[in-house]
Write a protein that holds these residues in place. Structure first.
Motif, PDB file in Angstrom:
ATOM      1  N   LYS A 303       0.811  -1.218   0.000  1.00 50.29           N
ATOM      2  CA  LYS A 303       0.000   0.000   0.000  1.00 50.29           C
ATOM      3  C   LYS A 303       0.844   1.266   0.000  1.00 50.29           C
ATOM      4  O   LYS A 303       0.315   2.369   0.034  1.00 50.29           O
ATOM      5  CB  LYS A 303      -0.934   0.007   1.211  1.00 50.29           C
ATOM      6  N   GLY A 304       2.167   1.102   0.025  1.00 50.17           N
ATOM      7  CA  GLY A 304       3.047   2.261  -0.029  1.00 50.17           C
ATOM      8  C   GLY A 304       3.376   2.857   1.322  1.00 50.17           C
ATOM      9  O   GLY A 304       3.859   3.991   1.391  1.00 50.17           O
ATOM     10  N   CYS A 305       3.159   2.129   2.396  1.00 53.13           N
ATOM     11  CA  CYS A 305       3.475   2.642   3.728  1.00 53.13           C
ATOM     12  C   CYS A 305       4.598   1.836   4.361  1.00 53.13           C
ATOM     13  O   CYS A 305       4.868   0.698   3.967  1.00 53.13           O
ATOM     14  CB  CYS A 305       2.241   2.639   4.623  1.00 53.13           C
ATOM     15  N   ILE A 306       5.262   2.453   5.347  1.00 53.67           N
ATOM     16  CA  ILE A 306       6.351   1.815   6.086  1.00 53.67           C
ATOM     17  C   ILE A 306       5.970   1.816   7.554  1.00 53.67           C
ATOM     18  O   ILE A 306       5.560   2.851   8.097  1.00 53.67           O
ATOM     19  CB  ILE A 306       7.685   2.559   5.878  1.00 53.67           C
ATOM     20  N   ARG A 307       6.113   0.684   8.193  1.00 55.96           N
ATOM     21  CA  ARG A 307       5.802   0.573   9.618  1.00 55.96           C
ATOM     22  C   ARG A 307       7.077   0.318  10.396  1.00 55.96           C
ATOM     23  O   ARG A 307       7.850  -0.578  10.053  1.00 55.96           O
ATOM     24  CB  ARG A 307       4.790  -0.550   9.868  1.00 55.96           C
ATOM     25  N   LEU A 308       7.258   1.108  11.420  1.00 51.81           N
ATOM     26  CA  LEU A 308       8.391   0.943  12.331  1.00 51.81           C
ATOM     27  C   LEU A 308       7.869   0.281  13.593  1.00 51.81           C
ATOM     28  O   LEU A 308       6.928   0.778  14.219  1.00 51.81           O
ATOM     29  CB  LEU A 308       9.012   2.299  12.654  1.00 51.81           C
ATOM     30  N   ILE A 309       8.450  -0.855  13.969  1.00 45.45           N
ATOM     31  CA  ILE A 309       7.951  -1.589  15.131  1.00 45.45           C
ATOM     32  C   ILE A 309       9.052  -1.745  16.165  1.00 45.45           C
ATOM     33  O   ILE A 309      10.254  -1.755  15.845  1.00 45.45           O
ATOM     34  CB  ILE A 309       7.385  -2.975  14.749  1.00 45.45           C
ATOM     35  N   ASP A 310       8.617  -1.839  17.413  1.00 47.01           N
ATOM     36  CA  ASP A 310       9.518  -2.004  18.549  1.00 47.01           C
ATOM     37  C   ASP A 310       9.203  -3.348  19.196  1.00 47.01           C
ATOM     38  O   ASP A 310       8.103  -3.559  19.724  1.00 47.01           O
ATOM     39  CB  ASP A 310       9.311  -0.863  19.549  1.00 47.01           C
ATOM     40  N   MET A 311      10.154  -4.252  19.160  1.00 43.62           N
ATOM     41  CA  MET A 311       9.914  -5.598  19.668  1.00 43.62           C
ATOM     42  C   MET A 311       9.806  -5.647  21.186  1.00 43.62           C
ATOM     43  O   MET A 311       9.432  -6.681  21.740  1.00 43.62           O
ATOM     44  CB  MET A 311      11.025  -6.543  19.196  1.00 43.62           C
ATOM     45  N   ARG A 312      10.087  -4.546  21.863  1.00 45.65           N
ATOM     46  CA  ARG A 312       9.940  -4.518  23.314  1.00 45.65           C
ATOM     47  C   ARG A 312       8.482  -4.355  23.726  1.00 45.65           C
ATOM     48  O   ARG A 312       8.141  -4.611  24.883  1.00 45.65           O
ATOM     49  CB  ARG A 312      10.770  -3.372  23.897  1.00 45.65           C
ATOM     50  N   GLN A 313       7.630  -3.923  22.797  1.00 41.16           N
ATOM     51  CA  GLN A 313       6.233  -3.662  23.149  1.00 41.16           C
ATOM     52  C   GLN A 313       5.453  -4.942  23.393  1.00 41.16           C
ATOM     53  O   GLN A 313       4.673  -5.038  24.332  1.00 41.16           O
ATOM     54  CB  GLN A 313       5.566  -2.838  22.048  1.00 41.16           C
ATOM     55  N   SER A 314       5.654  -5.931  22.529  1.00 40.86           N
ATOM     56  CA  SER A 314       4.930  -7.191  22.687  1.00 40.86           C
ATOM     57  C   SER A 314       5.629  -8.273  21.889  1.00 40.86           C
ATOM     58  O   SER A 314       6.453  -7.984  21.006  1.00 40.86           O
ATOM     59  CB  SER A 314       3.480  -7.051  22.218  1.00 40.86           C
ATOM     60  N   ALA A 315       5.299  -9.516  22.186  1.00 40.42           N
ATOM     61  CA  ALA A 315       5.915 -10.639  21.472  1.00 40.42           C
ATOM     62  C   ALA A 315       5.454 -10.668  20.020  1.00 40.42           C
ATOM     63  O   ALA A 315       6.261 -10.899  19.112  1.00 40.42           O
ATOM     64  CB  ALA A 315       5.569 -11.954  22.161  1.00 40.42           C
ATOM     65  N   LEU A 316       4.156 -10.430  19.784  1.00 34.34           N
ATOM     66  CA  LEU A 316       3.629 -10.340  18.429  1.00 34.34           C
ATOM     67  C   LEU A 316       3.356  -8.870  18.148  1.00 34.34           C
ATOM     68  O   LEU A 316       2.496  -8.253  18.773  1.00 34.34           O
ATOM     69  CB  LEU A 316       2.341 -11.150  18.282  1.00 34.34           C
ATOM     70  N   CYS A 317       4.130  -8.315  17.219  1.00 36.69           N
ATOM     71  CA  CYS A 317       4.071  -6.874  16.959  1.00 36.69           C
ATOM     72  C   CYS A 317       2.937  -6.549  15.995  1.00 36.69           C
ATOM     73  O   CYS A 317       3.169  -6.171  14.830  1.00 36.69           O
ATOM     74  CB  CYS A 317       5.404  -6.386  16.430  1.00 36.69           C
TER      75      CYS A 317
END
Length: 511
Positions: A303-317
């Motif tokens: 869809k043309g978007c980029i997601r930045l995730i932090d693995m400290r937030q939860s086991a399944l991001c």
């Protein structure tokens, strides 16, 4: 600090003048290209001293840098040199090995290609090189190391100086005699040392103990681990973590986290698969770890978007920390809007502050602190907009072009059609927009780039550069070849040197 920033903004770096350095696998005129020889992946290691390429035949070819090794001398001698050593990177063929073979999934009646999709270098240890390679389904961890070839020598006995009774000579020449495990003979084991036998004083000079010597060395590639059976869909990305222990692999719907030492278990950290596949609206197209923060990674979507995730937030991001997406202009939507918005590749800058993304039409530079819009947009294929229908018919609109950043973060590059690639300057005030051809004369297609348009105060943080329309098309916009495409390229981590693949040929340039 502010004064320094103003100076940089007022005096952007001069555009680079690119020169041809090397070519490997250059094809002659009229030579037919074999499908298995087409390069499908390129990657420099962190030091820039090694380069790896993968092809559609499942092979990985390694090259090593030679110019830095030729400097020689001790450290003290090199420190006495008071002038810069201006030598561009030069590489030579090192070795190659068969990484993947074609397979067949009998459960799904599906052929699995041997084509190498991605290569990633791992940390070196004890003089050995380590890298990850993957095809559509299986990731492999390789160790490449120099092994000394050992040979046994000095085991011959001079027959002219054999014993008087000829025991040694006859024992070495007999072929029909049954021998014991220790080399003796049952018929002569007792008669061999007869009463008239005596060792001469000083020993027997012609009798030598075997000696093991090693003169030559050879490179040996050994598969250390195989990470398999974790993806239902085709793997499009692998990325090493900065902790040196883990890596991720991504397919269309999932991202898995692996430990390099454990091949039979992975953790699913991103899953975008809906409960009902009819509700599927987007897929994962690329994923990469942050270069310094081991807990952060980014992935792009169709869809043309980029997601930045932090693995400290939860086991399944399932939720993202930031979403980078540019809103499309009102009234500009068409049948091709979603297709050309799909991001084919993302790369973090070396500093971890910026993310570079490539969709079909543009190259965009994002600041991770500003998710509303990119800080710079570079038009790569805008001239092809009138021909999107033709490109859709021949499937060219689905081509996945890669992108890369320079080590200093001042320039970005990406490929295009007709074996062309583009280099853009991203520093404030820069209007660098160079078009180069993957050939021995890279500047052949270069023309004077248009001056940079003035910017209003409202768009001071955003740049739109059009550096590709003029060089590759004529007045009718027909002068391009969609069959020759430059999809894969890589920038040297510390120098202005680019390696790019044109079909089965590897071209290298420096500035």
């Amino acid at each position: 600090m502010n004064g320094g920033d103003e100076v940089v903004a007022a005096h952007p770096p001069q555009p680079l003048e690119w020169k041809f350095s090397q070519v490997f696998g250059e094809r002659t005129a009229g030579e037919e290209i074999q499908e298995v020889d087409i390069i499908s992946a390129i990657e420099f290691d962190k030091s820039g001293d090694h380069l790896a390429t993968g092809d559609r035949g499942g092979r990985v070819v390694l090259f090593e840098r030679t110019d830095s090794k030729d400097l020689g001398g001790s450290r003290r001698d090199l420190e006495r040199v008071d002038y810069p050593i201006s030598r561009h990177p030069e590489f030579r063929y090192k070795t190659e090995f068969q990484s993947h073979e074609p397979e067949f999934d009998y459960l799904k009646s599906l052929e699995i290609e041997e084509k190498i999709n991605k290569i990633r270098w791992c940390q070196t240890a004890n003089g050995a090189l380590f890298l990850l390679s993957t095809n559509d389904k299986t990731i492999k961890f390789w160790k490449v190391q120099e092994k000394k070839i050992k040979k046994i020598s000095q085991m011959n006995v001079d027959p002219s100086k054999a014993l008087r009774n000829g025991s040694l000579a006859s024992s070495s020449s007999s072929s029909n005699t049954k021998h014991l495990e220790n080399g003796g003979s049952p018929e002569r084991s007792f008669s061999f040392l007869s009463n008239d036998f005596s060792f001469p004083s000083g020993g027997i000079p012609s009798l030598h103990l075997p000696a093991v010597t090693s003169h030559e060395t050879s490179l040996v590639a050994r598969c250390r681990r195989v990470y398999a059976h974790a993806h239902d869909y085709h793997i499009n990305s692998i990325s090493n973590n900065s902790d040196g222990e883990t890596f991720i692999s991504a397919d269309d719907l999932r991202i898995n986290l692996w430990n390099l030492e454990i091949s039979n278990q992975s953790f699913n950290i991103v899953d975008v698969k809906p409960a009902n596949m009819e509700d599927l609206t987007e897929v994962i197209t690329s994923a990469e770890f942050h270069p310094t923060h081991c807990n952060m990674l980014a992935y792009s979507s169709s869809k043309g978007c980029i997601r930045l995730i932090d693995m400290r937030q939860s086991a399944l991001c399932d939720s993202h920390a930031k979403l980078f997406e540019e809103q499309e202009p009102v009234g500009s939507r068409s049948f091709f809007t979603e297709i050309i918005a799909s991001i084919s590749d993302i790369k973090f800058g070396k500093d971890g502050r910026h993310i570079l993304s490539r969709d079909y039409m543009t190259l965009k530079l994002w600041d991770i602190n500003m998710d509303s819009r990119p800080v710079a947009t570079f038009q790569v294929h805008e001239y092809l907009r009138p021909r999107l229908c033709d490109l859709y018919e021949n499937d060219s609109i689905f081509d996945k072009f890669e992108c890369c950043l320079s080590g200093d973060g001042l320039r970005v590059a990406t490929g295009s059609y007709s074996n062309l690639f583009r280099v853009f300057g991203v520093a404030p005030g820069s209007n660098e927009a160079t078009t180069l051809e993957a050939s021995k004369n890279p500047m052949r297609r270069q023309v004077q780039t248009p001056s940079r348009p003035s910017r209003s105060l409202s768009s001071i943080t955003r740049v739109v550069r059009r550096g590709a329309e003029s060089p590759v098309v004529d007045a009718n916009g027909n002068s391009f070849d969609s069959t020759t495409k430059l999809l894969h390229l890589a920038w040297h981590p510390s120098e202005n040197s680019i390696a790019c693949a044109a079909a089965n040929s590897l071209y290298m340039y420096y500035a």
